[in-house]
Scaffold this active site. Structure first.
Site, short mmCIF file in Angstrom:
data_model
loop_
_atom_site.label_atom_id
_atom_site.label_comp_id
_atom_site.label_asym_id
_atom_site.label_seq_id
_atom_site.Cartn_x
_atom_site.Cartn_y
_atom_site.Cartn_z
N SER A 134 -13.28 -13.44 -1.52
CA SER A 134 -13.40 -12.66 0.02
C SER A 134 -14.00 -12.41 0.31
CB SER A 134 -11.54 -12.52 -0.12
OG SER A 134 -11.77 -10.68 -0.13
N LYS A 175 -5.18 -8.07 5.34
CA LYS A 175 -6.55 -8.10 6.58
C LYS A 175 -6.33 -8.63 8.16
CE LYS A 175 -8.82 -10.09 2.25
NZ LYS A 175 -8.90 -11.02 2.16
N PRO A 199 0.66 -1.89 0.38
CA PRO A 199 0.05 -0.18 -0.01
C PRO A 199 0.92 1.47 -0.04
CG PRO A 199 -0.71 -1.69 1.82
CD PRO A 199 0.86 -1.99 1.42
N GLY A 217 2.39 4.88 1.17
CA GLY A 217 2.91 4.87 2.49
C GLY A 217 3.86 3.61 3.82
N VAL A 218 4.40 2.95 3.40
CA VAL A 218 4.66 1.60 3.31
C VAL A 218 6.49 2.02 3.64
CG1 VAL A 218 3.12 0.30 3.69
CG2 VAL A 218 5.11 -0.09 1.85
#
Length: 781
Positions: free
Chosen positions: A686, A729, A363, A365-366
């Site tokens: 999912s 998740k 994602p 900003g990591v």
């Protein structure tokens, strides 16, 4: 061959040389044997037999009378003495004779029996004779002046072959072989074969000599013309020759490029010198030359092969990201072993482990982009970032062809030029945002760049020369791996960066973000301090993301507020920011736990999903109303999620009794499934178990436990299938305050990727069937 007469003649052995019929030579009578043979012949007009001696007369194998089996019958034309007083005779070869046994001896002279033979008549215009004459004349044209004179007036094929005796390059052994060739046809064939070999060698020597001479003449001519051109330009006021070619020849001499590149540059310099300054082509050539000559051919950074020091740099710059750090350490360890053991001595280090191609997927900003800078710093290489977001033109990667106006090299070539070395760290940012249109597919052009088996001969359309990219360390970044074309992803080593836990975010804020934003706000060390409670409140109450970009923005707001406070009251230094101060400066919390409130009624289940910005909590709501039986799905769902809703309803209908749904629950009732945040597109398989749980909860009246989140794909038979993005998740569930997560049983190995602190704080239920999900998710009946 036809015999003439049989008689006896005195024998004169020849220690050096061979006399053939038709030859007239002077013989020095230096030995008693030679003088005795001449005396026995009777002086002028006498006949004697000349035969070459086989082997050296003073050698170990020498024997008296060991001569060739065929000799030459010669007549003495004149006799006299040489200028030194040595007696000599002029003899002329008349014909061949077969040598028999000695018959008598007069003094020291030896008489031998002979059988004279004559050549059989052969047409002078036969094909063999014509070919032999042509070969001998060609040899004479290559410098045999005396040989050429001997050819004049000779037409008989046998006599023509005997003229090879005048051939200075013919070995003595071959001359003896020629003398012993009594048959005319055999003699002609032998001489023709030798002549062909000699002529080929002479022609090769002549060609080499001509090429060398022409090369020297061309070099001298070019030098003279350049000097004249320089003088003409000087008279015209157009500057010196160095100005005329931009000093390109001097730069070419210093260029450490492959031979192919140097040849291409030299060719373009020659074109430039022939092109007038007023021609537009001159500008295009200069631009190409500047581009090629400015590339860092032969320049490479020396890698830091100290693995511990490189790991220390990565740890200082980034918290967590252990998988990426371990991969960089492995790469450096391999480079170090190969260097220490001499496995790269042949210069093929790039093709056998010199480069590395990583794809960092995670994602925003990591820290994917900043990680590339840290890798370059850890390896002591140059760093270049190539932004690919929104690129749609293939020429951006491969460059434009030079036939187009405004053509220029591609971004890969420009990156090497910017780096100044041939082995930088090149960050291909946002590779999943590449597009394609009528101008080509940039992702397809990247296939060669990112293929370790091909990129050592990468060819940019503008340069049109091979470029070695095998020693470049490519790091590609992307938010979603599924949006990267499959063939391109197959060429890269995928490393997922799924996000940070709350504890990791607090650590990152304390060790990195606070100091950076404090300096950006103009504050000095010690003027502002943010306690850990305030940082934790920022993480949980004001941001909800996988990375730390929003967290850094909030810290920046606090620092700007603190800077304003310091300016208003300098005596307030140092300023301490606690939880109360955060609420005062930033306002109310933006995120509060809402799972318990949302799931307080039956028919609402908490699901887990992966979006482009990381993991997220997803609520699925179900309701029923009187009306025509059927299913309504809302929430801007994709086709896959709509199919999951249909499967969930079909399973619930077919297994109503097993899951505790009473008879008639579906009679004259329309089911509505809704996933809130309808403005956000949602898709993926999912959500199947979440939709099934929401329907069963609605139709049985049993609520969903508020501390439970779930994810998994469901089949019509109720099997729970594995899904992806488990780590993202689970991190999203942890941030949302959930303490239990239901996962497909086949996803159990993926729990190893979840940080240990999160695993310890949560309970995981592994389900193989929908009944397992319902048992853990629903409240008791």
């Amino acid at each position: 061959m036809s015999p003439l007469t049989t008689s006896a003649l005195p024998l004169l052995p020849l220690d050096a040389g061979v006399v053939l019929p038709g030859m007239t030579i002077t013989l020095a009578l230096e030995t008693p044997e030679a003088r005795a043979a001449v005396d026995a012949a009777g002086g002028d007009g006498g006949r004697l037999l000349l035969a070459p001696r086989l082997g050296r007369s003073d050698g170990p194998d020498a024997a008296p009378g060991r001569v060739a089996r065929v000799g030459t019958v010669a007549t003495i034309e004149r006799s006299g003495a040489l200028p030194g007083g040595t007696p000599a005779v002029v003899v002329r070869g008349r014909g061949r004779a077969l040598i028999g046994a000695p018959t008598a001896a007069t003094g020291t002279a030896v008489w031998v029996a002979i059988e004279e033979v004559a050549d059989e008549p052969t047409p002078a215009d036969s094909e063999a004779a014509r070919e032999l004459r042509a070969l001998l004349e060609a040899i004479a044209d290559h410098g045999g002046a005396r040989f050429g004179e001997a050819l004049r007036g000779v037409s008989d094929p046998g006599a023509l072959a005997d003229l090879a005796g005048w051939w200075p390059d013919l070995a003595i052994e071959r001359k003896i072989e020629l003398l012993e060739a009594v048959e005319v046809a055999e003699r002609v064939a032998k001489v023709a074969g030798w002549a062909r070999e000699a002529l080929a060698e002479l022609q090769l020597r002549e060609r080499i000599r001509t090429d060398v001479a022409e090369g020297m003449e061309r070099t001298q001519r070019d030098y003279l013309l350049r000097q004249q051109l320089a003088a003409i330009r000087k008279e015209l006021g157009e500057g010196s020759s160095d100005d005329a070619d931009g000093g390109y020849r001097g730069r070419l001499e210093e260029l450490a490029a492959p031979g192919e590149v140097r040849a291409a540059v030299a060719k373009e310099i020659d074109r430039l010198e022939r092109t007038g300054d007023q021609s537009p082509e001159a500008g295009w050539i200069r631009t190409w030359l500047d581009t090629v000559l400015d590339l860092p051919w032969g320049h490479r950074s020396d890698d830091r092969l100290d693995v511990a020091a490189a790991r220390a740099v990565l740890d200082a710059d980034h918290t967590g990201l252990d998988e990426v750090k371990a991969r960089i350490a492995e790469h450096l360890a391999v480079r170090r072993l190969r260097a220490e053991r001499g496995l790269d001595a042949d210069g093929t280090s790039g093709r056998r482990g010199g480069g590395m191609i990583l794809a960092l997927v995670g994602p925003p900003g990591v820290g994917k982009t900043s990680l590339g800078e840290s890798v370059a710093r850890a390896m002591q290489r140059r760093f270049v970032r190539v932004a690919l977001g929104g690129v749609r033109d293939e020429a951006e990667i491969r460059g434009h062809r030079r036939t187009y106006v405004g053509a220029m090299a591609g971004r890969i070539v420009r990156a090497l030029k910017e780096a100044g070395t041939m082995n930088p760290v090149v960050l291909l940012d946002e590779v999943d945002k590449l597009g394609s249109d009528y101008r080509g597919d940039p992702a397809a052009a990247l296939l060669e760049v990112l293929d370790p088996a091909q990129n050592h001969t990468f060819r940019d359309h503008y340069l049109d020369v091979d470029l070695d990219l095998s020693d470049v360390l490519f790091i590609a970044t992307a938010n979603v791996a599924e949006q990267i074309p499959g063939p391109l992803l197959d060429r890269m080593e995928l490393v997922r960066i799924d996000g940070y836990t709350d504890e990791e975010k607090v650590t990152i804020a304390r060790d990195h973000l606070v100091g950076r934003q404090s300096a950006a706000a103009g504050l000095l060390d010690g003027e502002v301090a943010i306690d850990e409670g305030a940082l934790r409140l920022l993480v949980t109450g004001y941001t909800r993301e996988a990375g730390v970009r929003a967290l850094e923005r909030q810290i920046g707001r606090l620092m700007r507020k603190a800077a304003a406070a310091v300016v208003d009251d300098p005596a307030a230094v140092p300023v301490t920011v606690d939880e109360a101060q955060v609420g005062e400066w930033l306002g109310r919390r933006r995120f509060v736990p809402e799972v318990a409130e949302r799931t307080a009624v039956a028919g609402v289940a908490t699901g887990l999903a992966v979006t482009g910005v990381g993991g997220d909590v997803l609520f699925v709501e179900a309701s029923a109303s009187d009306g025509e039986p059927g299913l309504t799905v809302t929430g801007q769902l994709g086709e896959v999620m709509q199919e999951s809703a249909q499967i969930a309803l079909s399973y619930t209908r077919s297994h109503a009794h097993e899951v505790g749904i009473g008879s008639g629950a579906f009679d004259r009732r329309r089911i509505h499934l809704h996933v809130p945040a309808g403005a956000v597109p949602k898709d993926g398989p999912s959500a199947g178990v979440t939709m099934t749980t929401a329907l069963v909860s609605l139709l049985t009246g049993r609520g969903v436990r508020p501390e439970v989140g779930m994810t998994g794909e469901v089949t019509l038979q109720g099997r729970v299938l594995p899904i992806g993005g488990v780590k993202q998740k689970v991190l999203a569930a942890h941030q949302a305050g959930l303490t239990e997560v239901i996962l497909p049983a086949r996803n159990e190995p993926d729990l190893d990727d979840v940080p240990e602190a999160v695993r310890a704080a949560m309970t995981f239920h592994l389900a193989t069937d929908v009944t397992d999900v319902l048992r853990h998710a629903l409240t008791p009946a």
